[in-house]
Write a protein that holds these residues in place. Sequence first.
Motif, short mmCIF file in Angstrom:
data_model
loop_
_atom_site.label_atom_id
_atom_site.label_comp_id
_atom_site.label_asym_id
_atom_site.label_seq_id
_atom_site.Cartn_x
_atom_site.Cartn_y
_atom_site.Cartn_z
N GLY A 36 0.79 -1.23 0.00
CA GLY A 36 0.00 0.00 0.00
C GLY A 36 0.82 1.28 0.00
N VAL A 37 2.09 1.21 0.36
CA VAL A 37 2.93 2.41 0.35
C VAL A 37 3.44 2.62 -1.07
CG1 VAL A 37 5.06 3.48 1.19
CG2 VAL A 37 3.62 2.18 2.76
N VAL A 38 3.20 3.83 -1.61
CA VAL A 38 3.61 4.11 -2.99
C VAL A 38 4.81 5.04 -3.07
CG1 VAL A 38 1.34 3.65 -3.98
CG2 VAL A 38 1.88 5.96 -3.19
N ARG A 39 5.08 5.79 -1.99
CA ARG A 39 6.21 6.71 -2.01
C ARG A 39 6.61 7.04 -0.57
NH1 ARG A 39 3.83 10.30 -4.46
NH2 ARG A 39 3.39 11.80 -2.84
N VAL A 40 7.91 7.23 -0.37
CA VAL A 40 8.43 7.64 0.94
C VAL A 40 9.36 8.81 0.74
CG1 VAL A 40 9.82 6.97 2.92
CG2 VAL A 40 8.20 5.35 1.96
N GLU A 53 -1.76 4.25 -0.81
CA GLU A 53 -2.94 4.07 -1.65
C GLU A 53 -3.47 2.68 -1.37
OE1 GLU A 53 -2.04 4.83 -5.76
OE2 GLU A 53 -1.53 6.93 -5.35
N ARG A 54 -4.71 2.63 -0.89
CA ARG A 54 -5.34 1.35 -0.56
C ARG A 54 -6.84 1.47 -0.65
NH1 ARG A 54 -3.37 -3.15 0.78
NH2 ARG A 54 -4.92 -4.29 1.89
N GLY A 55 -7.46 0.51 -1.32
CA GLY A 55 -8.92 0.47 -1.37
C GLY A 55 -9.55 1.71 -1.95
N GLY A 56 -8.89 2.33 -2.93
CA GLY A 56 -9.43 3.54 -3.53
C GLY A 56 -9.17 4.81 -2.73
N LEU A 57 -8.49 4.71 -1.61
CA LEU A 57 -8.16 5.87 -0.78
C LEU A 57 -6.67 6.15 -0.87
CD1 LEU A 57 -10.14 4.87 2.42
CD2 LEU A 57 -10.87 6.47 0.65
N ALA A 131 -6.81 -4.93 8.98
CA ALA A 131 -5.48 -4.70 9.55
C ALA A 131 -4.63 -5.97 9.45
CB ALA A 131 -5.60 -4.24 11.01
N LYS A 132 -5.23 -7.12 9.73
CA LYS A 132 -4.51 -8.39 9.62
C LYS A 132 -4.15 -8.69 8.17
CE LYS A 132 -6.43 -10.58 13.73
NZ LYS A 132 -7.33 -11.64 14.23
N HIS A 133 -5.08 -8.40 7.26
CA HIS A 133 -4.84 -8.63 5.83
C HIS A 133 -3.66 -7.79 5.33
CE1 HIS A 133 -5.52 -9.14 1.54
NE2 HIS A 133 -5.49 -7.83 1.45
N VAL A 134 -3.63 -6.52 5.72
CA VAL A 134 -2.55 -5.62 5.29
C VAL A 134 -1.21 -6.12 5.82
CG1 VAL A 134 -1.60 -3.28 5.53
CG2 VAL A 134 -4.02 -3.60 4.99
#
Length: 151
Positions: A36-40, A53-57, A131-134
């Motif tokens: 889910g992390v796209v940039r740091v 970015e995750r689940g459209g958010l 949370a567990k899935h991520v």
Amino acid sequence: MPNPLKIEDSIEIAKSVDKVYAIYMDTDNIPKVVDGVVRVERLSDTRSRWSWERGGLSWTEEMELVSTKPNERAEWKTGGELFTCKAVTEFHEVDGDRTRVVHRNEYVPRVGGDIASLAGSTPLGPIVDEAKHVLKATLRKAKQYIEANGG
């Protein structure tokens, strides 16, 4: 005192503990190993801004590296409007070429009560499941990347 939500998972990676630790601790690798992390963006030696970015958010949050013990442990924390999160990753040598990575997240709401109060009328189950899935997806992503690129 609010009740935290604690989740933990682990995975075995077919690389030495020093290689696994080095990849985890390199800020440039975070989007490659955290689902889910796209940039740091590195802000200092101990602070960074993570774009998700995750689940459209999409959202950003600042992470602080609180403590490290090379090849053994790293601890981060972040604080959002609704909750804080403490994340601990431990690195355990299985043998010279395998490492068990154990990751724990602890979410504490900033409001009174417990994590369930953040869900409003939504049952807590789906929040915990996500949370567990991520966490599970992150460990799988880390394993795949490190085993392919860990030298």
